[in-house]
Design a protein around this motif. Structure first.
Motif, PDB file in Angstrom:
ATOM      1  N   PRO A 166      81.451 -23.430 112.808  1.00  0.00           N
ATOM      2  CA  PRO A 166      80.711 -23.254 114.068  1.00  0.00           C
ATOM      3  C   PRO A 166      79.885 -24.474 114.433  1.00  0.00           C
ATOM      4  O   PRO A 166      79.853 -24.881 115.589  1.00  0.00           O
ATOM      5  N   VAL A 167      79.195 -25.074 113.470  1.00  0.00           N
ATOM      6  CA  VAL A 167      78.387 -26.263 113.712  1.00  0.00           C
ATOM      7  C   VAL A 167      78.171 -26.951 112.366  1.00  0.00           C
ATOM      8  O   VAL A 167      77.893 -26.307 111.362  1.00  0.00           O
ATOM      9  N   GLY A 168      78.316 -28.266 112.363  1.00  0.00           N
ATOM     10  CA  GLY A 168      78.146 -29.008 111.125  1.00  0.00           C
ATOM     11  C   GLY A 168      77.949 -30.481 111.399  1.00  0.00           C
ATOM     12  O   GLY A 168      78.232 -30.979 112.500  1.00  0.00           O
ATOM     13  N   SER A 169      77.469 -31.181 110.401  1.00  0.00           N
ATOM     14  CA  SER A 169      77.274 -32.619 110.500  1.00  0.00           C
ATOM     15  C   SER A 169      78.593 -33.346 110.275  1.00  0.00           C
ATOM     16  O   SER A 169      79.623 -32.733 109.969  1.00  0.00           O
ATOM     17  N   LEU A 170      78.556 -34.668 110.402  1.00  0.00           N
ATOM     18  CA  LEU A 170      79.760 -35.462 110.178  1.00  0.00           C
ATOM     19  C   LEU A 170      80.235 -35.333 108.741  1.00  0.00           C
ATOM     20  O   LEU A 170      81.438 -35.313 108.460  1.00  0.00           O
ATOM     21  N   THR A 171      79.300 -35.223 107.809  1.00  0.00           N
ATOM     22  CA  THR A 171      79.672 -35.007 106.412  1.00  0.00           C
ATOM     23  C   THR A 171      80.341 -33.661 106.218  1.00  0.00           C
ATOM     24  O   THR A 171      81.324 -33.541 105.474  1.00  0.00           O
ATOM     25  N   ASP A 172      79.825 -32.638 106.896  1.00  0.00           N
ATOM     26  CA  ASP A 172      80.444 -31.308 106.810  1.00  0.00           C
ATOM     27  C   ASP A 172      81.856 -31.320 107.377  1.00  0.00           C
ATOM     28  O   ASP A 172      82.756 -30.662 106.839  1.00  0.00           O
ATOM     29  N   VAL A 173      82.056 -32.074 108.454  1.00  0.00           N
ATOM     30  CA  VAL A 173      83.395 -32.173 109.047  1.00  0.00           C
ATOM     31  C   VAL A 173      84.369 -32.755 108.026  1.00  0.00           C
ATOM     32  O   VAL A 173      85.500 -32.278 107.867  1.00  0.00           O
ATOM     33  N   GLY A 174      83.947 -33.802 107.315  1.00  0.00           N
ATOM     34  CA  GLY A 174      84.815 -34.390 106.301  1.00  0.00           C
ATOM     35  C   GLY A 174      85.165 -33.417 105.194  1.00  0.00           C
ATOM     36  O   GLY A 174      86.306 -33.379 104.721  1.00  0.00           O
ATOM     37  N   LYS A 175      84.216 -32.595 104.770  1.00  0.00           N
ATOM     38  CA  LYS A 175      84.479 -31.624 103.709  1.00  0.00           C
ATOM     39  C   LYS A 175      85.467 -30.556 104.160  1.00  0.00           C
ATOM     40  O   LYS A 175      86.358 -30.151 103.401  1.00  0.00           O
ATOM     41  N   VAL A 176      85.311 -30.077 105.404  1.00  0.00           N
ATOM     42  CA  VAL A 176      86.225 -29.042 105.902  1.00  0.00           C
ATOM     43  C   VAL A 176      87.625 -29.619 106.085  1.00  0.00           C
ATOM     44  O   VAL A 176      88.628 -28.980 105.732  1.00  0.00           O
ATOM     45  N   LEU A 177      87.722 -30.836 106.644  1.00  0.00           N
ATOM     46  CA  LEU A 177      89.041 -31.453 106.812  1.00  0.00           C
ATOM     47  C   LEU A 177      89.700 -31.700 105.465  1.00  0.00           C
ATOM     48  O   LEU A 177      90.932 -31.632 105.352  1.00  0.00           O
ATOM     49  N   GLU A 178      88.919 -31.977 104.452  1.00  0.00           N
ATOM     50  CA  GLU A 178      89.491 -32.174 103.120  1.00  0.00           C
ATOM     51  C   GLU A 178      90.107 -30.893 102.586  1.00  0.00           C
ATOM     52  O   GLU A 178      91.078 -30.922 101.826  1.00  0.00           O
ATOM     53  N   LEU A 179      89.549 -29.742 103.001  1.00  0.00           N
ATOM     54  CA  LEU A 179      90.118 -28.460 102.588  1.00  0.00           C
ATOM     55  C   LEU A 179      91.411 -28.145 103.328  1.00  0.00           C
ATOM     56  O   LEU A 179      92.407 -27.753 102.720  1.00  0.00           O
ATOM     57  N   ILE A 180      91.404 -28.304 104.659  1.00  0.00           N
ATOM     58  CA  ILE A 180      92.555 -27.869 105.446  1.00  0.00           C
ATOM     59  C   ILE A 180      93.572 -28.987 105.653  1.00  0.00           C
ATOM     60  O   ILE A 180      94.732 -28.711 105.970  1.00  0.00           O
ATOM     61  N   LEU A 181      93.163 -30.258 105.480  1.00  0.00           N
ATOM     62  CA  LEU A 181      94.071 -31.406 105.495  1.00  0.00           C
ATOM     63  C   LEU A 181      93.688 -32.314 104.340  1.00  0.00           C
ATOM     64  O   LEU A 181      93.021 -33.340 104.523  1.00  0.00           O
ATOM     65  N   PRO A 182      94.075 -31.970 103.120  1.00  0.00           N
ATOM     66  CA  PRO A 182      93.573 -32.687 101.940  1.00  0.00           C
ATOM     67  C   PRO A 182      93.974 -34.142 101.878  1.00  0.00           C
ATOM     68  O   PRO A 182      93.364 -34.919 101.162  1.00  0.00           O
ATOM     69  N   GLY A 183      94.991 -34.581 102.635  1.00  0.00           N
ATOM     70  CA  GLY A 183      95.366 -35.984 102.612  1.00  0.00           C
ATOM     71  C   GLY A 183      94.261 -36.904 103.093  1.00  0.00           C
ATOM     72  O   GLY A 183      94.245 -38.091 102.757  1.00  0.00           O
ATOM     73  N   PHE A 184      93.309 -36.365 103.854  1.00  0.00           N
ATOM     74  CA  PHE A 184      92.236 -37.188 104.387  1.00  0.00           C
ATOM     75  C   PHE A 184      91.097 -37.362 103.405  1.00  0.00           C
ATOM     76  O   PHE A 184      90.022 -37.826 103.766  1.00  0.00           O
ATOM     77  N   ALA A 185      91.310 -36.997 102.148  1.00  0.00           N
ATOM     78  CA  ALA A 185      90.313 -37.290 101.129  1.00  0.00           C
ATOM     79  C   ALA A 185      90.302 -38.769 100.775  1.00  0.00           C
ATOM     80  O   ALA A 185      89.349 -39.262 100.184  1.00  0.00           O
ATOM     81  N   ILE A 186      91.374 -39.519 101.108  1.00  0.00           N
ATOM     82  CA  ILE A 186      91.435 -40.955 100.849  1.00  0.00           C
ATOM     83  C   ILE A 186      90.420 -41.666 101.740  1.00  0.00           C
ATOM     84  O   ILE A 186      90.271 -41.349 102.920  1.00  0.00           O
ATOM     85  N   ASP A 187      89.728 -42.638 101.182  1.00  0.00           N
ATOM     86  CA  ASP A 187      88.637 -43.297 101.907  1.00  0.00           C
ATOM     87  C   ASP A 187      89.112 -43.930 103.203  1.00  0.00           C
ATOM     88  O   ASP A 187      88.431 -43.860 104.232  1.00  0.00           O
ATOM     89  N   GLU A 188      90.273 -44.574 103.186  1.00  0.00           N
ATOM     90  CA  GLU A 188      90.751 -45.247 104.390  1.00  0.00           C
ATOM     91  C   GLU A 188      91.011 -44.247 105.505  1.00  0.00           C
ATOM     92  O   GLU A 188      90.662 -44.488 106.667  1.00  0.00           O
ATOM     93  N   GLN A 189      91.602 -43.105 105.175  1.00  0.00           N
ATOM     94  CA  GLN A 189      91.867 -42.084 106.194  1.00  0.00           C
ATOM     95  C   GLN A 189      90.579 -41.423 106.658  1.00  0.00           C
ATOM     96  O   GLN A 189      90.448 -41.068 107.833  1.00  0.00           O
ATOM     97  N   ARG A 190      89.632 -41.252 105.750  1.00  0.00           N
ATOM     98  CA  ARG A 190      88.354 -40.690 106.157  1.00  0.00           C
ATOM     99  C   ARG A 190      87.660 -41.607 107.159  1.00  0.00           C
ATOM    100  O   ARG A 190      87.086 -41.164 108.147  1.00  0.00           O
ATOM    101  N   ALA A 191      87.733 -42.920 106.905  1.00  0.00           N
ATOM    102  CA  ALA A 191      87.135 -43.860 107.852  1.00  0.00           C
ATOM    103  C   ALA A 191      87.846 -43.817 109.194  1.00  0.00           C
ATOM    104  O   ALA A 191      87.218 -43.953 110.250  1.00  0.00           O
ATOM    105  N   LEU A 192      89.161 -43.582 109.173  1.00  0.00           N
ATOM    106  CA  LEU A 192      89.906 -43.493 110.423  1.00  0.00           C
ATOM    107  C   LEU A 192      89.472 -42.273 111.231  1.00  0.00           C
ATOM    108  O   LEU A 192      89.340 -42.344 112.461  1.00  0.00           O
ATOM    109  N   VAL A 193      89.239 -41.174 110.547  1.00  0.00           N
ATOM    110  CA  VAL A 193      88.770 -39.971 111.243  1.00  0.00           C
ATOM    111  C   VAL A 193      87.386 -40.203 111.832  1.00  0.00           C
ATOM    112  O   VAL A 193      87.104 -39.800 112.969  1.00  0.00           O
ATOM    113  N   ILE A 194      86.508 -40.858 111.100  1.00  0.00           N
ATOM    114  CA  ILE A 194      85.158 -41.123 111.614  1.00  0.00           C
ATOM    115  C   ILE A 194      85.225 -42.008 112.856  1.00  0.00           C
ATOM    116  O   ILE A 194      84.517 -41.761 113.846  1.00  0.00           O
TER     117      ILE A 194
END
Length: 553
Positions: free
Chosen positions: A376-404
């Motif tokens: 419902p509402v979260g910080s940028l860090t929370d967004v990264g944690k949720v995306l890591e659950l539902i799209l675990p490939g984005f746990a890689i630092d380079e992909q995380r930076a791309l999402v940011i």
């Protein structure tokens, strides 16, 4: 497997008919009790009653016996109807499907295929929680294809959900059976042995002390269910990946579009009363403003105790204070993810995550929003944690930076193929942020300047990709692109893009979708040793057979 997933037909909780449609019985009892209370007060204090009371008319006309007979007949019909409804409402869980048969005069047989399950949701409304009951809903792909089991014992609903998800994962080897049969209608699971102080089955009358002990156990169990965490400790980590502070939750509700509507209503009232003197407008708008208070309270209570965590069978999302709900999304059921930030949330750095899935729960999601809202509402860090659950490939630092960068960048050379400057003729404010990129089996689409949005589409779930060009875009050498997924709140489209870049996008995403679909095995996640809920991509469902069938006679 528990005895509820043994392939045999079982009945629901005995209180199910009362919990589903017993509100009318409660209303009738409330009416009778209120009248009896008034008559008791009249009898004790001698206060005369007003004329025209229907009960007085019945008493004075000598029809008390007939009235009692009619009331007894109505109650008997209700009890018989509820009993028949409960006996005729049965379900079974096999290795292939979940089936429900119901109806007295008109029989209905619903069947949901396990390989088409999009989620399993357990809802515990306030009143059924007092009976130790819960509603289990199996969400499958298709229109109006869900199957509901309302109601089961609360503990049995948790066990049956685990069994359904285990069978849906491809596992067919049964676990050790639970000793003895389990009645789905019991309030608590039957213990293997009698606890100390409880009478044996052969006892005709239990001692008073034992009855008090059983009553205390029942009350303790109900209190424990009210205070228990939403995440099942046997299936999920004890801590939620994301926690929503109370102040952030209140702020997200206050700084919402509904608040704008309320402020406009208040402004209209002030203007009409002070300037125009139109009191009738106050009468028309004021009740709606009072109702808005209930809306805010409802959204607040439905968002409390929010939790999200990974389990071996998918992502578990829970929420609610009085009425609780927790849904498990199996691996591969998410077709598109949308991360959005309204303009009013930008100073606080808050974001919201919604998803598209082939099946939808009939119950509201967190914050009273659609069931497709997973954060419902979260910080940028929370967004990264949720995306890591539902799209675990984005746990890689380079992909995380791309999402940011996709969320916060204003455009430019940031890893996205952005729209050209001439797109400003059609998108004067947002053309810099309009772009796309393809990485790690997913396509990322970025757009919006007032309300920022980033859309992520797993290529294995993609149904088709299309580009089109009207006369105006043809003149500007532009095109629009759309990635087709299942229907939902997330729209994977770009309004403007260079025509040559659109062709490259079409070819890259088409090839990536074919390759991802060929290598995807998450629809049978238990058969792949390394795949769990926190590392599995999502399976498609468009080429599978019908999700659910219903036969009515």
């Amino acid at each position: 497997m528990t005895s509820l997933a043994d392939g045999d037909w079982h009945r629901l909780h005995p209180a199910s008919p009362l919990l589903r449609g017993g509100i009318f019985v409660f209303a009738l009892l409330g009416f009778v009790i209120a009248n009896l209370r008034e008559r008791f007060v009249d009898l004790v204090f001698g206060i005369p009653r007003e004329s025209g009371d229907p009960l007085d008319a019945i008493y004075e006309g000598g029809a008390v016996g007939w009235a009692l007979l009619i009331v007894a007949g109505v109650l008997l019909v209700i009890i018989v109807a509820f009993s028949l409804s409960w006996r005729m409402h049965t379900f079974r869980v096999t290795d292939e499907s979940v089936e429900v048969r119901s109806g007295i005069l008109f029989r209905s047989h619903r069947q949901a295929r396990l390989d088409r399950i999009q989620g399993v949701n357990i809802v515990r409304p306030l009143i059924p929680r007092l009976f130790g009951a819960a509603k289990l809903e199996v969400s499958v792909a298709g229109q109006d294809a869900n199957v509901q089991l309302a109601y089961l014992g609360s503990a049995l609903a948790d066990g049956l959900r685990r069994d359904i998800l285990r069978l849906a994962s491809g596992a067919r080897q049964p676990r050790a059976a639970v000793p003895g049969p389990i009645d789905p209608g019991q309030l608590l699971p039957a213990p293997e042995t009698d606890p100390p102080g409880v009478g044996q089955p052969g006892d005709l009358v239990a001692p008073a002390g034992n009855r008090r002990h059983a009553l205390n156990d029942y009350a303790s169990a109900r209190v424990g269910e009210f205070l228990a965490p939403e995440l099942d400790p046997d299936a999920a980590p004890p801590e939620s990946v994301v926690r929503i502070p109370v102040l952030r939750l209140i702020g997200s509700i206050v700084f919402s579009g509904f608040t704008v509507f309320v402020l406009v209503g208040i402004g209209a009232i002030i203007t009409s009363v002070i300037v125009g003197g139109s009191e009738w407008l106050l009468i028309a708008i004021f009740p709606g403003l009072i109702a808005s208070v209930g809306y805010y309270v409802s959204r607040f209570t439905k968002s409390l105790r929010y939790s999200i965590a990974g389990t071996p069978d998918g992502v578990r999302v829970g929420f609610g204070l009085l009425t609780t709900s927790n849904e498990t999304l199996p691996p591969g059921r998410i077709h598109a993810i949308g991360v959005t930030q309204p303009l009013a949330w930008r100073p606080f750095g808050w974001w919201q995550i919604s998803i598209n899935k082939a099946g939808h729960s009939t119950n509201d999601g967190a914050a009273g929003q659609a069931a497709t809202t997973v954060l419902p509402v979260g910080s940028l860090t929370d967004v990264g944690k949720v995306l890591e659950l539902i799209l675990p490939g984005f746990a890689i630092d380079e992909q995380r930076a791309l999402v940011i960068r996709g969320l916060t960048s204003r455009g430019g050379n940031d890893g996205f193929a952005n729209a050209p400057r001439r797109a400003a003729w059609l998108r004067p404010f947002s053309w810099r942020r309009t772009g796309y990129t393809v990485t790690a089996g997913a396509a990322l689409l970025r757009r919006g300047v007032l309300s920022r949005e980033l859309v992520l589409v797993p290529l294995a779930r993609l149904q088709s990709v299309g580009i089109d060009q009207g006369p105006v875009r043809r003149r500007l050498r532009l095109a629009s692109a759309r990635l087709h997924t299942v229907t939902g709140p997330v729209s994977a489209s770009l309004g403007v893009i260079d025509v040559d870049e659109a062709v490259r996008m079409f070819e890259a995403i088409s090839a990536g979708a074919v390759a991802s679909a060929d290598s995807d095995t998450s629809h049978h996640w238990s058969l792949v040793p390394a795949v769990t809920a926190t590392v599995a991509p999502a399976p498609g469902s468009t080429a599978a057979p019908a999700a659910a069938t219903e036969v009515t006679s």
